[in-house]
Design an enzyme around this catalytic site. Structure first.
Site, PDB file in Angstrom:
ATOM      1  N   GLU A   1      -0.845   6.961  -2.607  1.00  0.00           N
ATOM      2  CA  GLU A   1       0.522   6.772  -3.089  1.00  0.00           C
ATOM      3  C   GLU A   1       0.991   8.137  -3.595  1.00  0.00           C
ATOM      4  OE1 GLU A   1       3.160   4.147  -6.272  1.00  0.00           O
ATOM      5  OE2 GLU A   1       1.045   4.555  -6.676  1.00  0.00           O
TER       6      GLU A   1
ATOM      7  N   LYS B   1      -2.502   9.313 -14.079  1.00  0.00           N
ATOM      8  CA  LYS B   1      -1.357  10.227 -14.028  1.00  0.00           C
ATOM      9  C   LYS B   1      -0.586  10.197 -15.337  1.00  0.00           C
ATOM     10  CE  LYS B   1       0.236   8.334 -10.200  1.00  0.00           C
ATOM     11  NZ  LYS B   1      -0.858   7.582  -9.566  1.00  0.00           N
TER      12      LYS B   1
ATOM     13  N   ARG C   1     -14.905   2.601  -9.578  1.00  0.00           N
ATOM     14  CA  ARG C   1     -14.058   3.796  -9.602  1.00  0.00           C
ATOM     15  C   ARG C   1     -14.888   5.035  -9.887  1.00  0.00           C
ATOM     16  NH1 ARG C   1      -8.772   3.326 -13.218  1.00  0.00           N
ATOM     17  NH2 ARG C   1      -8.528   5.384 -12.266  1.00  0.00           N
TER      18      ARG C   1
END
Length: 571
Positions: free
Chosen positions: A104, A334, A324
């Site tokens: 993304e 972010k 993860r």
């Protein structure tokens, strides 16, 4: 006799690994590691280790190598790292595997994206398959052109090649077509509930009033959404899932929402945008993806995405999910990274403390190290893992060690004045083992810079050696300098060896030393230090992006063309 030979062997190995200087402690540890039964004779082990270290330190480095080659040649040969291969991919067939890199473009690429990208790429190549680079760019408020390029640049740097590229935003008309099909099947409806009600009903497992609308009414409302009748937040298209499902993702999730914001690629052509689950379901079908390799936070989405495809008559891919990729003290979010920039703690997204690919590359981590780390550390498990950076640094150090030039640098420098020092010079190799890297010649007479750390440890009367150059004795130690007398040129036995820079050839060097950003969830005040000092003149020849080893300081990458500014990667 056997113990003596063991002690000599490990003392030689320790000396060869540390520029000719062995230490007793590591030798003892190696002896006991090889022969645990000697723990009952620890005093004898200590005695033999000390005797061997003293004997070895009286030899030159070349003598140490020759003797080690004679008594234990296997210790001189570089260990062949056993290549760890990825585990087999479930239900994979040669030539028929299709994977995707699905970033993304709402922020800069980070190491987690890189490691997941490597898995998708390496598995596709393992099975002679196909790799898509597909940007999931259906939130126009978040995406920016610079983010698209960040991922392209990052994947290329990691050695990841893709066979084709596309954007989800390319297929908006197809998304609308499939949405209309779901409405006509009676499986989707336009909901006009306030967001607070939607959330409450989902928690309470209750259906809203709009769920019972007929197909024709939903089609009209859908066309009103597309036509601009509704403003942002006034209507969404929802899937008829199962409001009583234990999987919250199945409780009538939103499929489309209105976003009145220009898109960097399509401008204002569209205002009704698909959410992640709908877009990825369709795109995985359009791209023919056979295997979805992704982190485990998406696990709850599997059921929903499979259900959407089943309603539309599409095949489902095989999911391979894993925990993860998280690193100690370093957020990949972010939001958190942006907050650090806004607070002035970091100045940019390529800050060498950041887990962004730009930050990691700038720090001096090799792409080959990340690839090896990904392969050796990957395990298809949902268990949360937080890696320590030292694991990656160890691989990076091993890859750099045989090819990085060694140079002299004196941090926090103090002047050394050597009385009666002859004008002399030294022809010094850039690497103790890799002579192909060449030599440099340093001339010196009587004034040097040494590191502040070495200065602090000095005492009047100490005898030490300036590496490759001369032996001296300390005769005075003042607050800002130290005086010594010249003794000889030839190496002496059992003396400390230190780095040095001639005063008249010294160049100013600045090194950023990054560390983890958080310690126990608090900002680490020492996460970025600045170390200043003097380097030898050859430092000026280091190219931007070249990684060198400043002896007894660490591996550092040159960061600026106009200044001798470096960033420390690790010890």
């Amino acid at each position: 006799m056997d113990l003596r030979r063991k002690a000599l062997k490990w003392a030689l190995k320790n000396a060869v690994d540390h520029d000719g200087r062995a230490m007793v402690g590591p030798v003892i540890a190696k002896i006991l590691g090889e022969s645990p039964e000697l723990r009952s004779e620890i005093e004898r082990v200590k005695e033999e280790a000390a005797r061997a270290v003293k004997e070895v330190n009286e030899m030159s480095l070349d003598q140490q190598r020759r003797l080690l080659e004679k008594i234990a040649p296997e210790l001189l040969r570089a260990k062949k790292v056993e290549e760890k291969k990825l585990p087999p991919l479930p239900r994979a067939e040669k030539g028929r595997v299709v994977t995707r890199l699905p970033p993304e473009p709402s922020g800069y690429m980070h190491i987690g994206h890189g490691m997941s990208g490597l898995l998708n790429y390496l598995y596709a190549r393992m099975y002679d398959g196909f790799v898509w680079l597909r940007f999931e760019d259906t939130d126009p408020r978040k995406v920016k052109p610079e983010y698209y390029e960040s991922f392209r640049r990052g994947y290329r740097w990691l050695g990841i090649e893709w066979d084709d590229e596309k954007n989800n935003s390319d297929d908006m008309e197809l998304f609308y077509k499939y949405a209309e099909k779901l409405i006509k099947l009676g499986k989707a409806y336009v909901c006009r509930c306030p967001i607070e009600n939607i959330r409450r009903f989902r928690r309470e497992m209750r259906e809203c009033e709009h769920r019972s609308q007929g197909v024709d009414e939903n089609l009209d409302l859908w066309n009103d959404m597309l036509g601009g009748r509704f403003r942002e937040g006034e209507a969404i298209l929802r899937l008829k899932g199962d409001m009583r499902s234990k999987n919250t993702a199945m409780r009538d999730p939103a499929l489309f929402r209105i976003i009145d914001h220009p898109h960097p690629l399509t401008g204002r052509r569209y205002r009704v945008w698909p959410l992640y689950d709908f877009a990825v379901s369709i795109e995985d079908h359009l791209c023919g993806v056979t295997h979805v390799l992704r982190t485990s936070e998406f696990a709850l989405r599997d059921e929903l995405q499979n259900y959407i495809r089943e309603l539309l008559g599409m095949d489902n891919p095989i999911y391979v999910e894993y925990s993860r990729f998280e690193f100690k003290g370093t957020p990949v979010s972010k939001r958190k990274l942006r907050a650090l920039i806004e607070a002035g703690i970091a100045s940019s997204w390529d800050d060498p403390r950041f887990p962004t690919i730009d930050g990691i590359r700038r720090r001096g981590i090799l792409p080959e190290a990340i690839r090896e780390f990904t392969i050796t550390q990957t395990g298809f498990s949902y268990a949360r893992r937080e890696y320590d950076w030292s694991l990656l640094f160890a691989i990076n150090r091993r890859l750099l060690d045989p090819k990085a030039r060694r140079l002299f640098f004196t941090p926090n420098p103090v002047k050394l004045i050597v009385e009666n020092s002859p004008k002399t010079s030294a022809n010094i190799p850039y690497h103790p083992d890799n002579r192909e890297l060449g030599f440099r010649r340093i001339e010196a007479e009587g004034e040097f810079y040494i590191s502040g750390g070495d200065f602090e440890e000095m005492r009047v009367g100490d005898v030490l050696r300036l590496k490759y150059l001369m032996n001296l004795r300390v005769i005075e130690k003042a607050g800002e300098y130290v005086r010594a007398e010249f003794l000889s040129r030839e190496p002496m036995k059992n003396v400390k060896i230190i780095q040095w820079v001639p005063v008249d050839e010294a160049v100013k060097v600045t090194i950023l030393v990054p560390d983890i950003i958080y310690v126990n969830d608090e900002i680490n005040p020492n996460s970025l230090k600045i170390v200043k000092g003097f380097g030898e003149r050859a430092v000026e020849d280091v190219k931007v992006d070249e990684i060198v080893q400043f002896e007894r300081f660490g591996f550092c990458r040159r960061d600026s063309e106009s200044e001798l500014s470096f960033i420390k990667a690790h010890d």
